[in-house]
Enzyme design. Structure first.
Site, PDB file in Angstrom:
ATOM      1  N   GLU A  84      -0.510  -5.656  -0.459  1.00  0.00           N
ATOM      2  CA  GLU A  84      -0.208  -4.263  -0.098  1.00  0.00           C
ATOM      3  C   GLU A  84      -1.132  -3.273  -0.794  1.00  0.00           C
ATOM      4  OE1 GLU A  84       3.627  -6.634   0.240  1.00  0.00           O
ATOM      5  OE2 GLU A  84       2.069  -6.375  -1.283  1.00  0.00           O
TER       6      GLU A  84
ATOM      7  N   ASP B 267      18.767  -8.914   4.101  1.00  0.00           N
ATOM      8  CA  ASP B 267      17.744  -9.175   3.081  1.00  0.00           C
ATOM      9  C   ASP B 267      18.160  -8.645   1.715  1.00  0.00           C
ATOM     10  OD1 ASP B 267      16.115 -10.542   4.746  1.00  0.00           O
ATOM     11  OD2 ASP B 267      14.621  -8.981   4.998  1.00  0.00           O
TER      12      ASP B 267
ATOM     13  N   HIS C 122     -16.368   4.582 -25.940  1.00  0.00           N
ATOM     14  CA  HIS C 122     -15.749   4.415 -24.616  1.00  0.00           C
ATOM     15  C   HIS C 122     -15.273   5.731 -24.018  1.00  0.00           C
ATOM     16  CE1 HIS C 122     -13.209   2.937 -21.391  1.00  0.00           C
ATOM     17  NE2 HIS C 122     -13.716   1.738 -21.557  1.00  0.00           N
TER      18      HIS C 122
ATOM     19  N   PHE D 169       8.119  -1.891  -0.273  1.00  0.00           N
ATOM     20  CA  PHE D 169       6.853  -2.338  -0.837  1.00  0.00           C
ATOM     21  C   PHE D 169       5.839  -1.204  -0.975  1.00  0.00           C
ATOM     22  CE2 PHE D 169       8.036  -6.589   1.228  1.00  0.00           C
ATOM     23  CZ  PHE D 169       8.768  -6.970   0.115  1.00  0.00           C
TER      24      PHE D 169
ATOM     25  N   HIS E 290      11.829  -0.897   7.905  1.00  0.00           N
ATOM     26  CA  HIS E 290      12.987  -1.407   7.151  1.00  0.00           C
ATOM     27  C   HIS E 290      13.327  -0.404   6.049  1.00  0.00           C
ATOM     28  CE1 HIS E 290      11.567  -4.796   9.405  1.00  0.00           C
ATOM     29  NE2 HIS E 290      12.553  -5.586   8.999  1.00  0.00           N
TER      30      HIS E 290
END
Length: 543
Positions: free
Chosen positions: A290, A348, A141, A316, A340
């Site tokens: 995302e 939140d 590999h 995110f 944000h």
């Protein structure tokens, strides 16, 4: 897994440009080679789901199904039926002997005939094929076979040619393939020659000299408008207004969002939606994917002809960080609209409030991390991002409204130097207040308080550290000054010492956020004009 995500973007770019240029100019297939590990990565599921939904029939994935990973057989960790997995996401699938070129060619021909679904061809192979002892094992590999295994493989394959020698029959076959397709190439060049020069150039680079001038002209007009209106806007709203002006200027600008369109301001009245089988639009609903959004945008940029941007919340960015990193590593113009951007998002709470993300993103080389302080800086940052043809950009934008600080429009893009003096007190400085984004207005209020006490504070806005670091030493020194410095940012302190020095002070976050209205959170965490003024006083006393 990044490769299959990039392939989605490339295949999507082909369809978008086909819609604009026609079959004679853009009508190619996208081929992706993927391994077992690629399909284990979570990104692969996001990618195959998105591309199956969009019915991108010109994407063909050749899966090297050798059933070996670094640790050993893939059965150690996965027993998925990959063909069923892909079929569940609306793919056409086939399985062939990966060592039978005729079977592979037939499978590709069949896949090209399926126009309403992407295709997976699972090619069952033996890793290290021909090696006497290591064939079909993890030993092949990531390590060289070694002389004995190479000799055995040569014997098994009947390969007697010297290393790096291409036998004449193979070379002739290769060249014949090129000659065989000469007529198709000549047909394409004839069609391309009929395009005007600008259209031809924009197949590769959608922002040529004329469009670059138009962008700068549009941004200058926006800055004047913002200054005249003087409105208090969240920079996500400012960004949306910028996009409304830029969409007619840049035909190759393709937007999107990871299921947060209404929140991040990436969609305007000038956008139309890209739909399954319909690629006339210029806005992509990526869904809650995302990572796939970032990987696909890299593919869109790599293909050429498109400038992609996509939006989500800054917190995110962690979900798509590997794709952001590759945008930077590959030098691709990809714009990440990340809104944000602090505790200013409010209720939140800490799961959605980024505190460490700015520092983490600034650690990525060759990436512009921009945090504009008002509408004018937001417009300038968009101009920088679009004209940076080999650098990706993060636009870190607010949810909460910000006052306009740049009330007098200038032709010069002040943000292009990364940091600049927003306010220089008369008679020299006693302290310099450095801030980014929403905290620049806090620094301005702190300076007013200090002025009432006879303390002269300069205000430095720092929308982009990377650009500021690229300036010459004289400019940096003129901006930073020689007096004590206070840094202000609603994020962790990591990285700020570069600008503050060992004697500087920082006003910001020391841990995670909380759930409450933005104003209450700023007070709770001590990020206020009063706290900034107090830090400045302490530094002056120590001096």
């Amino acid at each position: 897994g990044q490769g299959i995500g990039n392939a989605v973007g490339m295949a999507l770019a082909e369809r978008l440009l086909n819609q604009r240029y026609g079959n004679d100019i853009v009508g190619h297939y996208t081929y992706c080679l993927a391994g077992d590990g690629c399909l284990m990565e979570g990104l692969s599921q996001e990618a195959i789901s998105l591309v199956g939904h969009l019915k991108l029939g010109r994407l063909i994935v050749l899966f090297d199904d050798n059933q070996i990973s670094i640790d050993g057989p893939t059965s150690l960790a996965v027993t998925d039926d990959q063909l069923e997995r892909f079929r569940a996401s609306n793919w056409h699938t086939a399985a062939v002997d990966g060592h039978d070129p005729e079977a592979i060619a037939l499978a590709i021909e069949n896949a090209r005939g399926v126009t309403d679904r992407p295709s997976l061809i699972a090619c069952r192979t033996v890793i290290g094929y021909g090696a006497p002892k290591k064939a079909g094992t993890a030993a092949t590999h990531g390590s060289p076979l070694g002389p004995e295994e190479i000799a055995g493989a040569r014997e098994k394959l009947g390969w007697s040619h010297a290393p790096f020698e291409v036998p004449k029959p193979i070379l002739a076959t290769w060249r014949a393939a090129g000659a065989r397709n000469r007529s198709a190439y000549e047909s394409w060049t004839d069609a391309a020659a009929k395009l005007d020069a600008a259209s031809r150039a924009r197949l590769v680079d959608p922002i040529d000299g004329k469009i670059a001038e138009d962008i700068s002209r549009a941004i200058a007009g926006l800055k004047t408008d913002f200054a005249a209106e003087g409105a208090k806007l969240a920079t996500r709203q400012s960004s949306q207004k910028v996009l409304e002006k830029l969409m007619p200027v840049i035909p190759g600008l393709i937007g999107g969002s990871a299921d947060l369109t209404g929140s991040v301001g990436t969609h305007t009245k000038l956008h139309t939606i890209v739909k399954p089988g319909d690629f006339a639009g210029n806005y992509i609903h990526y869904g809650v994917r995302e990572h796939a959004m970032g990987a696909a945008m890299n593919g869109l940029a790599l293909h050429g002809g498109i400038v992609p941007y996509g939006g989500t919340f800054l917190v995110f960015s962690d979900y798509c960080r590997p794709s952001i990193r590759l945008s930077a590593l590959m030098g691709q113009r990809v714009v990440y609209v990340m809104t944000h951007d602090s505790i200013g998002l409010g209720e939140d709470g800490p799961t959605h409030q980024p505190v460490e993300q700015l520092a983490a993103l600034r650690a990525i080389p060759d990436l512009y991390v921009m945090r504009p302080a008002d509408s004018v800086e937001c417009a300038e940052c968009w101009e920088i991002a679009l004209l940076a043809d080999d650098t990706p950009t993060i636009l870190a934008l607010t949810r909460q409204g910000l006052p306009l600080l740049r009330t007098t429009p200038t032709d010069q893009n002040l943000s292009a130097k990364g940091a600049y003096v927003l306010l220089e007190p008369e008679g020299g400085r006693d302290v310099t207040l450095l801030a980014t984004g929403s905290e620049v207005s806090l620094a301005v209020d702190a300076a007013k308080k200090l002025q009432g006490e006879g303390i002269k504070a300069a205000i430095v806005s720092m929308p982009c550290w990377e650009l500021f670091e690229a300036q010459d030493e004289n400019y940096r020194n003129s901006v930073l000054g020689t007096v004590p410095r206070v840094g202000v940012e609603a994020a962790v302190e990591f990285g700020w010492q570069k600008w503050l020095g060992s004697e500087g002070a920082f006003v910001g976050m020391r841990g995670f956020g909380a759930s409450a209205p933005a104003e209450a959170l700023y007070k709770h965490f001590g990020i206020t004009p009063e706290a900034v003024a107090a830090a400045a006083r302490d530094l002056i006393v120590k001096k």
